[in-house]
Design a protein around this motif. Structure first.
Motif, PDB file in Angstrom:
ATOM      1  N   TRP A 209       3.056 -10.853  -6.350  1.00 30.36           N
ATOM      2  CA  TRP A 209       1.612 -10.791  -6.535  1.00 30.36           C
ATOM      3  C   TRP A 209       0.976 -12.174  -6.382  1.00 30.36           C
ATOM      4  CZ3 TRP A 209      -2.239 -10.301 -10.868  1.00 30.36           C
ATOM      5  CH2 TRP A 209      -3.214  -9.375 -10.564  1.00 30.36           C
TER       6      TRP A 209
ATOM      7  N   LYS B 138     -11.802  -6.036  -2.498  1.00 25.35           N
ATOM      8  CA  LYS B 138     -12.185  -4.659  -2.820  1.00 25.35           C
ATOM      9  C   LYS B 138     -11.339  -4.102  -3.965  1.00 25.35           C
ATOM     10  CE  LYS B 138     -14.024  -3.097   1.584  1.00 25.35           C
ATOM     11  NZ  LYS B 138     -13.899  -2.116   2.670  1.00 25.35           N
ATOM     12  N   GLN B 139     -10.059  -4.409  -3.963  1.00 23.59           N
ATOM     13  CA  GLN B 139      -9.175  -3.909  -5.018  1.00 23.59           C
ATOM     14  C   GLN B 139      -9.539  -4.543  -6.364  1.00 23.59           C
ATOM     15  OE1 GLN B 139      -5.054  -4.353  -4.076  1.00 23.59           O
ATOM     16  NE2 GLN B 139      -4.362  -3.083  -5.774  1.00 23.59           N
TER      17      GLN B 139
ATOM     18  N   LEU C 265     -12.729  -2.839  -7.567  1.00 22.13           N
ATOM     19  CA  LEU C 265     -12.425  -1.506  -8.067  1.00 22.13           C
ATOM     20  C   LEU C 265     -11.822  -1.582  -9.467  1.00 22.13           C
ATOM     21  CD1 LEU C 265     -12.186   1.562  -7.634  1.00 22.13           C
ATOM     22  CD2 LEU C 265      -9.933   1.121  -6.641  1.00 22.13           C
ATOM     23  N   PHE C 266     -10.892  -2.496  -9.666  1.00 20.27           N
ATOM     24  CA  PHE C 266     -10.270  -2.675 -10.980  1.00 20.27           C
ATOM     25  C   PHE C 266     -11.317  -3.041 -12.029  1.00 20.27           C
ATOM     26  CE2 PHE C 266      -8.372  -5.558 -14.113  1.00 20.27           C
ATOM     27  CZ  PHE C 266      -7.455  -4.697 -14.693  1.00 20.27           C
TER      28      PHE C 266
ATOM     29  N   PRO D 177      -4.176  -9.438  -4.568  1.00 19.67           N
ATOM     30  CA  PRO D 177      -4.922  -8.274  -4.096  1.00 19.67           C
ATOM     31  C   PRO D 177      -6.222  -8.691  -3.419  1.00 19.67           C
ATOM     32  CG  PRO D 177      -5.108  -8.473  -6.464  1.00 19.67           C
ATOM     33  CD  PRO D 177      -4.106  -9.489  -6.017  1.00 19.67           C
TER      34      PRO D 177
END
Length: 61
Positions: free
Chosen positions: A13, A21-22, A25-26, A18
Motif C-alpha cells: 500500500w 477517487k478511492q 469514496l472511503f 490508492p
C-alpha cells in the motif's frame, strides 16, 4: 497480534497508494456512517427495529 501478511499489505500500500477517487469514496462512506451514528444518538433507536428478547431466539406469533 501483528503478522507478516499485514506487514506485506502495508508495504504494498505504501508503494502503490490508492487513487484519489478511492480515497474520496472511503471518506464519503466514513462521513455517512458518522452522520447515521449522530442521528441515532440524537433521536434514538426505533422500537420497531429492536428484536424481541425471546427465550431460545425463536420468534412466536
Amino acid at each position: 497480534m501483528f503478522n507478516m501478511r499485514q506487514f506485506f499489505r502495508m508495504a504494498k500500500w505504501a508503494r502503490n497508494p490508492p487513487g484519489e477517487k478511492q480515497v474520496k469514496l472511503f471518506l464519503i462512506v466514513v462521513a455517512l456512517c458518522l452522520v447515521l451514528f449522530g442521528i441515532e444518538r440524537l433521536v434514538g433507536w426505533p422500537d420497531w427495529l429492536t428484536m424481541d428478547n425471546t427465550p431460545g431466539g425463536k420468534i412466536t406469533r
